[in-house]
Design a protein around this motif. Sequence first.
Motif, PDB file in Angstrom:
ATOM      1  N   TYR A  19       2.086  10.423   1.810  1.00  0.00           N
ATOM      2  CA  TYR A  19       1.922  10.469   0.354  1.00  0.00           C
ATOM      3  C   TYR A  19       0.451  10.461  -0.041  1.00  0.00           C
ATOM      4  N   GLY A  20      -0.341   9.693   0.711  1.00  0.00           N
ATOM      5  CA  GLY A  20      -1.766   9.623   0.416  1.00  0.00           C
ATOM      6  C   GLY A  20      -2.444  10.970   0.593  1.00  0.00           C
ATOM      7  N   LEU A  60       0.826  -1.204   0.000  1.00  0.00           N
ATOM      8  CA  LEU A  60       0.000   0.000   0.000  1.00  0.00           C
ATOM      9  C   LEU A  60       0.864   1.260   0.000  1.00  0.00           C
ATOM     10  N   ILE A 100       2.082   5.890   3.767  1.00  0.00           N
ATOM     11  CA  ILE A 100       0.726   5.920   3.206  1.00  0.00           C
ATOM     12  C   ILE A 100       0.057   7.243   3.559  1.00  0.00           C
ATOM     13  N   ILE A 101       0.175   7.636   4.832  1.00  0.00           N
ATOM     14  CA  ILE A 101      -0.500   8.859   5.268  1.00  0.00           C
ATOM     15  C   ILE A 101       0.082  10.087   4.565  1.00  0.00           C
ATOM     16  N   ALA A 145       0.959   6.660  -6.774  1.00  0.00           N
ATOM     17  CA  ALA A 145      -0.204   7.503  -7.055  1.00  0.00           C
ATOM     18  C   ALA A 145       0.161   8.967  -6.861  1.00  0.00           C
ATOM     19  N   ASN A 146       0.879   9.229  -5.782  1.00  0.00           N
ATOM     20  CA  ASN A 146       1.308  10.585  -5.486  1.00  0.00           C
ATOM     21  C   ASN A 146       2.165  11.136  -6.619  1.00  0.00           C
ATOM     22  N   ALA A 181      -1.441  13.452  -1.990  1.00  0.00           N
ATOM     23  CA  ALA A 181      -2.065  13.105  -3.271  1.00  0.00           C
ATOM     24  C   ALA A 181      -3.512  13.570  -3.287  1.00  0.00           C
ATOM     25  N   VAL A 182      -4.226  13.303  -2.185  1.00  0.00           N
ATOM     26  CA  VAL A 182      -5.639  13.695  -2.130  1.00  0.00           C
ATOM     27  C   VAL A 182      -5.771  15.216  -2.199  1.00  0.00           C
ATOM     28  N   ALA A 213       0.797   4.130  -2.713  1.00  0.00           N
ATOM     29  CA  ALA A 213       0.547   5.534  -2.386  1.00  0.00           C
ATOM     30  C   ALA A 213       1.623   6.422  -2.990  1.00  0.00           C
TER      31      ALA A 213
END
Lengths: 286, 236, 114
Positions: free
Chosen positions: A265-266, A158, A262-263, A165-166, A269-270, A162
Amino acid sequence: MKNKLMKLEIRENRKLIFFILSYMAVLSVVTGIVASIAEKFSLPAATELAVVLSLCAMMGILLIAIVMAGRFYSLLFTEEGLLRLTLPVKNRDHLQINVKLGIITLYVSVIIYSTMMGSIDSENTAFGLYGVMKEYYGNFVTEYVGMKAFATTICIILAIAAVIANYYITFIFVLTLSRYIVSRYSVVQKKGVIFIAGITLFNIHLLMMWAITNLIEEIEADLSHFQLYGFPPAENATFMDFLRYNPEGEWVKDVIFAGMYIIVYGITAVIMYRTVRSILDRKLEV
Amino acid sequence: MRGENMSIILECNNLSHKYGKKTALDDISFSIETGKVVGLFGPNGSGKTTLIKKIVGLLLDDKQSVKIDGKPVGETTKAIVSYSPDRLAFKGNRKISYLLDFYELMYDDFDRAHAEEVLAGQGIQKDECIGKLSKGTCEKIQIILVMSRKAKLYILDEPFSGIDPVARETVIRIMLQNMSEEASLLLSTHHIQETEQIIDDAIFLKEGKIVFQKSVEEMREESSRSLNDAYMEVFR
Amino acid sequence: MSWNLDSDRPIFLQIVERIESDIVSGKYLPGDKLPSVRELAVEAAVNPNTMQKACTELERIGLVYSQRTNGRFVTEDKKQIDRIRKEMAKRTAQEYLRKMKEMGIDRDEAMRLL
């Protein structure tokens, strides 16, 4: 209507995506072969060649991001935008579909790259994501079977997802934002200006992410210093000490770090995705 | 059509637009009835393209001053508006067959068989690239595609710019031949003499304001003037 | 354009006159079917609305009649056509006299010229 747009985008990009993916697959296989030859006959020159080849194969990942993000730009912000932005869909649908397609393609390319690298010579750990994973977690997975191993693997995958995706959304974000800034402050609309603004934004983003990643690594180093200082007395150990000094707690540490990635980069990204979406919905004027 | 009265397909109420500090459209109000052909005239920079971009949703309409078929501009109105931009909206490497595929996939009201027939009638090959064709042919293709939709409102921005008189006549012919019966058409152009026979209502824009708005036939009846005379009077 | 219409007179009137003269001159014979409004509009390069208005006017005068599904036909009433022919002749004569007057030629001289 959105499904139709998706269909159109797939139809339009399939040839190029297929081309890049097969380029990566072929190059990865070649790299694997060269690497195993190098190892078998201990040829340092061949090892170097394999490193170069594997970098070339890896360029495919960058290429996909550039091509897909470039598509996004040319479809919405050039003459074709007149056509695209008057289609009976919301502006944000264009973004959603492009990002979906781009990220999925990137995932596929990463999977191709790592499995191809690893599948040629399973003993060789130097090349590709598969090798890296194997080197670091191979022993670990055999030692800690069951839920612990599963949770760690999932978290690490994950985290990688992330980061990828980022990485893609950064491209889209930088393109849209620089285009927006250029048109908003009525700078002469030239591709060069957008390019420079884009590079600047991209670098700022890279620096930020680099700082955050470094911070995470600092923490990780701190938590690993039991190797240097040895174990404290067991009776007054805290949870942090448990993480620091207990080899049994290694997997918790991995999960926590994966979680941090995850936090960080996630969330970025969001945030970037939402910014682009609101620019498209409420600010974009062609 | 609703009852005896013509219904309104497009309504603009106090529409304004600014580019930075420069006012491009200043408090514009007008409406287009179903079935009418409306001409939008004015010199360069008078706000014609800005007005059209507002209607098709390329510029934002925060105040919802534009209503198409009673609804504010959005994806529902985009489905019933067929728009031809003032420049070519296709990249040069696109094939005509790609454009047909594109329209067929994205617009439910696109009549592909009809479009192919008209293209063949003009002697245009489907496997040709847009980039290799003359400007007049490109314009024809764009108009054929746009007019092959069974839309409620056609919007053509400068369909005659930079094409020769023969191509111009063909484009007019294609427009007349393919316009669906209950549809309205908004036509922005500099070519007032060539188009005044096909226009029901004329709107003159000057510096972002409407300075003239009349039924052309009524004007001819009342004052024996041509639209061109009226235009010269307003802008000279 | 195709029908050489003047743009300073109502287009629909000019179309009516044009079709009237086509009928009178025998281009369309009594009982002939007229092309559809759209075909006529394209031929004349005018807006279909205007052509529709002209056709309605022709019906009102009684030169053409419409059958609901089949389209429009030229009247078979020869008297009606003759009446229109005379009207047109009168109009042309008046036009001739008006122009002569503009040139300063009086009625008698104009008649003599004929």
